[in-house]
Design an enzyme around this catalytic site. Structure first.
Site, mmCIF file in Angstrom:
data_model
loop_
_atom_site.group_PDB
_atom_site.id
_atom_site.type_symbol
_atom_site.label_atom_id
_atom_site.label_comp_id
_atom_site.label_asym_id
_atom_site.label_seq_id
_atom_site.Cartn_x
_atom_site.Cartn_y
_atom_site.Cartn_z
ATOM 1 N N GLU B 68 4.934 -4.542 0.346
ATOM 2 C CA GLU B 68 4.658 -3.361 0.958
ATOM 3 C C GLU B 68 4.956 -2.136 -0.032
ATOM 4 O O GLU B 68 4.288 -1.120 0.133
ATOM 5 C CB GLU B 68 5.900 -3.087 2.013
ATOM 6 N N HIS B 137 13.545 -5.580 13.742
ATOM 7 C CA HIS B 137 12.057 -5.828 14.129
ATOM 8 C C HIS B 137 11.771 -5.020 15.360
ATOM 9 O O HIS B 137 10.757 -5.036 15.712
ATOM 10 C CB HIS B 137 12.028 -7.450 14.670
#
Ligand SMILES: Cc1ncc(C[n+]2csc(CCOP(=O)(O)OP(=O)(O)O)c2C)c(N)n1
Ligand SMILES: [Mg+2]
Lengths: 325, 332
Positions: B68, B137
């Site tokens: 990322e 999440h």
């Protein structure tokens, strides 16, 4: 297969080194005189690296550098007077005084990003290189960083990404053997950072960063590979910074013999001698170059201090394109 | 495109976003898309939003390594050169590993360069509780970015807005964080008008009303109409404002509504403390304190990480009953 630099190129390298050294010395003396106030990370001792690399670059090639980056900027062609004005907080500075020494940007000379976040320039360098690859414009990106930065995740992620995508990118690790006060071996698991390239399937070149010919040869190979679609290269250039991490750093953590040896290997007098000994220029010619550079430094400094301070209204400008919010 | 329209006259957010990306890429060859598994061989994105694009646009659509920081930084670099990268961060929590390129670089380079460079990139990401994915999440972290000058935050709640706002975000000259809600992807809604962008920074009155202003975005826009409908049965007429763009806030629309109703309930899925609701409430107080008929109420998730077990997850999130009670509280 690669050509050795001719006298003209060798002198161009010298001129850049001289410009870096003399601007640096003047920044420091001006700070000490109380006329400039900034966090200044001198690159004195490292000037040979960008000087030898940048004579191989096109004006429109991209540069990413770090807080210790004035040498990279000057070598790439950022006009010193704009750097001076930036450091002095003037409206004529590269970034109107809103960036400062850690964030100089000058797209006209390819200096796209200067970052104060260790390692952060490498992912951005990947993106500049991706742009060049997709556009097919042949531009090469050079992204500079220190030895300490080779221990941050961004380095490893970027090396991998650049290799997977075969990006036209040259990673230049200017290994000055210290990251702030941390000696190389204290923080780095490997002796040669260039060896890390092997993990990412790219060539890693380890060179004496104080030797313009060695840097030039490595850069030539890396830039040629990048420009021809062969992908990225990691160059580790061994060097030293003479003025500590930033101005005000006592340098106590550097063993005296190590410091003395580094100063003895100062690339600037060493290269002067080499140029004279090999008949590329005599001392008088080199002195003339230095004199011209010093006059340019005088003028750059004058330009900065003659320029108006940036208007405080700039504090809320350039946050968004529309200046609002 | 391989994605089919569910009903001829309806569209889902997945379809709308896919169309927006397709239309943007067709119109401008500087629009590029990358992220983990966004290309077709890897599945066309976690939620299939990018399905078909790599087949159509080749190397302009790339699956990345699980890096990322590297690929978000790469989007910054490409954007500086004038490209228009749209990247996908698989889930909002993963933004935590690439905050540096976003907050220190994307959001600041225009300013730090004195306006010489800009970073016209879009970061797509998705989140939402209700799937028992636990603490890493399903967070809503928009306040982190709203608190960073230089980046815009867009959080659509329906297909038409998702399409128009995505086009608007891609065309916007500054970086945009575009947050999609996992629960809302497949809800059929009004189809978008192809090719028409919605300018960022404009809220929408989703339901006109007189008595109380309900302010929400993203998931709460699924809940507020239900509660408003119920309260209408008791003669309470709620106006619903869908912020759509969370930063910058459309204060004109918000204040216009509050001037009319004098009562406000702000509802978001993000935890309550230091959240968007606090900022909206402060701004209303700063402008309209004397016109308010009741203190502003905030309804949000509990100040805790998102728990795993179904009943705990449900207890973490606000309930319709809480919203209803908050509305009634402003009318006491
Ligand atoms: C992510 C991050 N961590 C820590 C710092 C503080 N810091 C600034 S420079 C530096 C040392 C970096 O050393 P190196 O990469 O070798 O570069 P050099 O300064 O020697 O040129 C540190 C730790 C920072 N700027 N960014
Ligand atoms: Mg170092």
């Amino acid at each position: 297969m690669n050509a050795a630099p001719d006298s003209r190129t060798l002198l161009a390298i010298y001129r850049k080194m001289s410009a870096i050294k003399h601007n640096d010395e003047r920044f420091i003396s001006t700070m000490l005189a109380g006329r400039l106030s900034m966090p200044y990370y001198s690159a004195r001792g490292q000037e040979c690296i960008p000087a030898a690399i940048s004579v191989l670059l096109r004006d429109d090639d991209y540069l990413v550098t770090i807080y210790r980056g004035v040498h990279d900027m000057i070598a790439k062609g950022v006009p010193p007077r704009l750097i001076w004005a930036e450091f002095a907080g003037r409206s004529t500075g590269t970034c109107k005084g809103k960036g400062g020494p850690m964030h100089v940007t000058h797209p006209e000379s390819g200096c796209m990003v200067t970052t104060g976040i260790v390692g952060a320039g490498m992912p951005i360098g990947c993106g500049l290189a991706l742009s060049a690859q997709l556009r097919g414009d042949g531009r090469v990106t050079v992204t500079n960083f220190g030895d300490g930065a080779s221990n941050i995740g961004a380095f490893h992620e970027s090396m991998n990404l650049a290799s997977v995508w075969k990006l036209p990118l040259v990673f230049v690790c200017q290994n000055n053997r210290y990251a702030e006060h941390t000696a190389l071996a204290t923080g780095t698991s490997i002796e040669r950072i260039a060896d890390r390239a092997a993990s990412y399937g790219m060539p890693g070149l380890h060179v004496d960063g104080n030797d313009p010919l060695a840097v030039y040869a490595a850069a030539q190979e890396a830039i040629e590979r990048a420009r021809s679609g062969g992908g990225p290269t990691l160059i580790e250039a061994m060097t030293f910074r003479f003025n500590g991490h930033l101005i005000g750093d006592s340098g106590d953590y550097i063993p005296k013999p190590e410091y003395a040896a580094a100063v003895a290997a100062d690339p600037y007098p060493r290269y002067r001698r080499w140029l004279a000994d090999n008949g590329h220029a005599n001392a008088g010619e080199l002195d003339a170059i230095d004199a011209a550079i010093k006059a340019e430094v005088d003028a750059a400094m004058q330009f900065a201090f003659d320029s108006p301070l940036t208007d405080v209204a700039e504090v809320t400008r350039d946050v968004f394109a529309d200046h609002a919010a | 495109m391989t994605i089919q329209t569910s009903k001829a006259d309806k569209a889902t957010i997945v379809q709308a976003l896919n169309w927006a990306l397709d239309d943007a890429m067709a119109a401008d060859d500087q629009v590029i898309v990358f992220g983990e598994e966004v290309a077709d061989p890897e599945g066309g994105g976690l939620m299939k939003v990018t399905q078909g694009l790599s087949t159509k646009y080749g190397s302009r659509v790339r699956s990345t390594p699980i890096s990322e920081m590297a690929f978000t930084g790469a989007a910054v670099g490409a954007a500086i050169t004038g490209m228009r990268p749209v990247i996908e961060i698989m889930l909002m929590n993963f933004l935590a590993v690439c905050m540096d390129p976003i907050t220190n670089h994307a959001a600041k380079l225009r300013f730090m360069s004195g306006g010489q460079t800009s970073v016209p990139m879009v970061i797509r990401t998705m989140t939402g509780s209700g799937f028992q994915t636990g603490g890493q999440h399903s967070d809503f972290l928009e306040a982190w970015f709203c608190h960073t000058p230089g980046i815009k935050v867009v959080m659509p709640s329906n297909a038409a807005d998702a399409y128009g706002l995505m086009l608007g975000a891609i065309r916007d000259p500054d970086p945009v964080l575009f947050v999609e809600h996992l629960l809302s992807y497949w809800t059929p809604g009004e189809p978008p008008e192809r090719g028409k962008a919605i300018a960022l920074g404009k809220a929408r009155i989703a339901r006109p009303g007189r008595d109380v202003t309900l302010i929400g975005y993203s998931r709460s826009m699924m809940d507020l109409p239900v509660v408003a409908q119920k309260l209408a049965g008791d003669g309470i007429d709620c106006e619903i404002v869908d912020l759509r763009t969370v930063s910058p806030l459309d204060m004109d629309t918000i204040l216009g509504s509050v001037r009319k109703t004098g009562r406000v309930v702000i509802v978001h899925e993000a935890v309550k403390s230091f959240g968007v609701g606090a900022e909206v409430a402060s701004r209303i107080y700063e402008s309209l304190f004397r016109e308010l008929k009741a203190p502003i109420a905030r309804v949000a998730s509990k100040d805790a990480p998102v728990p795993f077990a179904k009943h705990l997850e449900a207890a973490f999130l606000y309930s319709h009953a809480e919203i209803e009670a908050a509305v009634r509280g402003t009318l006491l």
